[in-house]
Design an enzyme around this catalytic site. Sequence first.
Site, PDB file in Angstrom:
ATOM      1  N   ASN A 232       7.729  -2.751 -10.115  1.00  0.00           N
ATOM      2  CA  ASN A 232       8.488  -2.736  -8.859  1.00  0.00           C
ATOM      3  C   ASN A 232       7.624  -3.440  -7.815  1.00  0.00           C
ATOM      4  O   ASN A 232       6.659  -2.863  -7.324  1.00  0.00           O
ATOM      5  CB  ASN A 232       8.773  -1.270  -8.470  1.00  0.00           C
ATOM      6  CG  ASN A 232       9.365  -1.142  -7.086  1.00  0.00           C
ATOM      7  OD1 ASN A 232       9.780  -2.141  -6.476  1.00  0.00           O
ATOM      8  ND2 ASN A 232       9.418   0.084  -6.582  1.00  0.00           N
ATOM      9  N   TRP A 233       7.979  -4.676  -7.510  1.00  0.00           N
ATOM     10  CA  TRP A 233       7.146  -5.463  -6.588  1.00  0.00           C
ATOM     11  C   TRP A 233       7.324  -5.030  -5.130  1.00  0.00           C
ATOM     12  O   TRP A 233       6.581  -5.462  -4.269  1.00  0.00           O
ATOM     13  CB  TRP A 233       7.496  -6.950  -6.713  1.00  0.00           C
ATOM     14  CG  TRP A 233       6.894  -7.616  -7.906  1.00  0.00           C
ATOM     15  CD1 TRP A 233       6.318  -7.008  -8.987  1.00  0.00           C
ATOM     16  CD2 TRP A 233       6.794  -9.024  -8.136  1.00  0.00           C
ATOM     17  NE1 TRP A 233       5.873  -7.956  -9.875  1.00  0.00           N
ATOM     18  CE2 TRP A 233       6.157  -9.198  -9.380  1.00  0.00           C
ATOM     19  CE3 TRP A 233       7.193 -10.156  -7.425  1.00  0.00           C
ATOM     20  CZ2 TRP A 233       5.897 -10.460  -9.918  1.00  0.00           C
ATOM     21  CZ3 TRP A 233       6.947 -11.407  -7.957  1.00  0.00           C
ATOM     22  CH2 TRP A 233       6.306 -11.562  -9.186  1.00  0.00           C
ATOM     23  N   LYS A 234       8.341  -4.219  -4.862  1.00  0.00           N
ATOM     24  CA  LYS A 234       8.650  -3.816  -3.477  1.00  0.00           C
ATOM     25  C   LYS A 234       8.776  -5.073  -2.603  1.00  0.00           C
ATOM     26  O   LYS A 234       9.205  -6.099  -3.107  1.00  0.00           O
ATOM     27  CB  LYS A 234       7.591  -2.843  -2.971  1.00  0.00           C
ATOM     28  CG  LYS A 234       7.379  -1.690  -3.962  1.00  0.00           C
ATOM     29  CD  LYS A 234       6.617  -0.538  -3.417  1.00  0.00           C
ATOM     30  CE  LYS A 234       6.510   0.528  -4.519  1.00  0.00           C
ATOM     31  NZ  LYS A 234       5.864   1.748  -4.058  1.00  0.00           N
TER      32      LYS A 234
ATOM     33  N   HIS B  59      15.053   4.894  -5.107  1.00  0.00           N
ATOM     34  CA  HIS B  59      13.598   4.966  -4.931  1.00  0.00           C
ATOM     35  C   HIS B  59      13.298   5.786  -3.678  1.00  0.00           C
ATOM     36  O   HIS B  59      14.033   5.725  -2.697  1.00  0.00           O
ATOM     37  CB  HIS B  59      13.014   3.554  -4.815  1.00  0.00           C
ATOM     38  CG  HIS B  59      11.518   3.553  -4.857  1.00  0.00           C
ATOM     39  ND1 HIS B  59      10.744   3.881  -3.770  1.00  0.00           N
ATOM     40  CD2 HIS B  59      10.646   3.296  -5.875  1.00  0.00           C
ATOM     41  CE1 HIS B  59       9.466   3.824  -4.112  1.00  0.00           C
ATOM     42  NE2 HIS B  59       9.383   3.474  -5.387  1.00  0.00           N
TER      43      HIS B  59
ATOM     44  N   GLU C 145      11.342   5.356  -1.352  1.00  0.00           N
ATOM     45  CA  GLU C 145      11.222   4.563  -0.111  1.00  0.00           C
ATOM     46  C   GLU C 145      12.602   4.225   0.443  1.00  0.00           C
ATOM     47  O   GLU C 145      12.773   4.107   1.661  1.00  0.00           O
ATOM     48  CB  GLU C 145      10.376   3.305  -0.380  1.00  0.00           C
ATOM     49  CG  GLU C 145       8.897   3.671  -0.537  1.00  0.00           C
ATOM     50  CD  GLU C 145       8.083   2.765  -1.435  1.00  0.00           C
ATOM     51  OE1 GLU C 145       8.523   1.646  -1.750  1.00  0.00           O
ATOM     52  OE2 GLU C 145       6.983   3.198  -1.842  1.00  0.00           O
TER      53      GLU C 145
ATOM     54  N   GLY D   9       1.595   5.008  -4.496  1.00  0.00           N
ATOM     55  CA  GLY D   9       0.705   4.192  -3.675  1.00  0.00           C
ATOM     56  C   GLY D   9      -0.516   4.926  -3.146  1.00  0.00           C
ATOM     57  O   GLY D   9      -1.221   4.416  -2.275  1.00  0.00           O
TER      58      GLY D   9
ATOM     59  N   SER E 220       1.199   5.552  -8.955  1.00  0.00           N
ATOM     60  CA  SER E 220      -0.220   5.241  -9.175  1.00  0.00           C
ATOM     61  C   SER E 220      -0.580   5.044 -10.647  1.00  0.00           C
ATOM     62  O   SER E 220      -1.680   5.390 -11.075  1.00  0.00           O
ATOM     63  CB  SER E 220      -1.114   6.313  -8.537  1.00  0.00           C
ATOM     64  OG  SER E 220      -0.936   6.318  -7.130  1.00  0.00           O
TER      65      SER E 220
ATOM     66  N   GLY F 257       4.234   0.212  -9.344  1.00  0.00           N
ATOM     67  CA  GLY F 257       4.299  -0.496  -8.073  1.00  0.00           C
ATOM     68  C   GLY F 257       3.119  -1.438  -7.921  1.00  0.00           C
ATOM     69  O   GLY F 257       3.089  -2.525  -8.499  1.00  0.00           O
ATOM     70  N   GLY F 258       2.107  -0.995  -7.167  1.00  0.00           N
ATOM     71  CA  GLY F 258       0.963  -1.852  -6.829  1.00  0.00           C
ATOM     72  C   GLY F 258       0.366  -2.603  -8.008  1.00  0.00           C
ATOM     73  O   GLY F 258       0.088  -3.805  -7.909  1.00  0.00           O
TER      74      GLY F 258
HETATM   75  P1  PGA Z   1       2.714   2.705  -7.185  1.00  0.00           P
HETATM   76  O1  PGA Z   1       4.294   2.701  -6.878  1.00  0.00           O
HETATM   77  O2  PGA Z   1       2.546   2.363  -8.637  1.00  0.00           O
HETATM   78  O3  PGA Z   1       2.151   1.667  -6.268  1.00  0.00           O
HETATM   79  O4  PGA Z   1       2.228   4.088  -6.882  1.00  0.00           O
HETATM   80  C1  PGA Z   1       5.206   3.171  -7.821  1.00  0.00           C
HETATM   81  C2  PGA Z   1       6.618   3.007  -7.305  1.00  0.00           C
HETATM   82  O5  PGA Z   1       6.858   3.228  -6.111  1.00  0.00           O
HETATM   83  O6  PGA Z   1       7.530   2.669  -8.071  1.00  0.00           O
END
Ligand code: PGA
Length: 255
Positions: A13-15, A101, A103, A177, A217, A238-239
Amino acid sequence: MKRQARRALVAGNWKMNGLKGSRREVSALARRLGAAAFNPKCDVMVCPPATLVTLLRESAKGSRVKIGAQDCHWNPTGAHTGDVSAEMLKDAGAVSVIVGHSERRSDHGETDGMVNAKAQAAYRAGLGAIICVGETEAERKAGRTLRVIGGQLKGSLPENADARNTVIAYEPVWAIGTGLTPTTDDVAEVHKYIRKRVAALLSDETASKMRILYGGSVKPANADELMAIDNVDGALVGGASLKAADFLGIIAAYL
Ligand code: PGA
């Protein structure tokens, strides 16, 4: 049911990232993933911002890397300034879309009902839905984790969800994150509970086949441990999905 019975999925997930470098760099990253992820024992997906779906689709052509998106509106067209429909994402080359998600739930006030409608929009357009659920830190501390997740599943999971059109992602909000992850026992407890709830809401057969990802994470250093937990069928990353070496390090948990 053993993990081997369900094909794992590692989805990035590149956001709202992906333009730090040039478009050339973005497509080079997709090509590198495509080449390196050749014949892995899992499905690999990258979910970039909507503006990059077509570019990544082109760059990943001929590889096993699938392209997804991060959100969609529940209507196919109409007066919804700034929104993108599932049909448009399909047209751009996506095969799947993340919905619900945390967010989106917190930044845009999305409710379970909206997430449900978005998942149904994905099915209507011929996309798969990755439906996210997860508790906040306060909810976990109050001992409400399973109740919160049970409620999110009941509200967000459409009646016509099945193991082919839907993947569930368990993402504790406090782990996203932050570098924090739940204990393996906590992950195991929640994933087992999710499968039980899906059986109650849909059917035993659907529950036994549906993939349940862990997210929050995930990185190469913890991927082996997290991915070996019962009922964990892959990761939503994500990251660590923004750097090819890290993302490939997570995929390597399945090689
Ligand atoms: P993260 O994000 O791996 O940066 O913790 C995961 C996500 O929000 O899908």
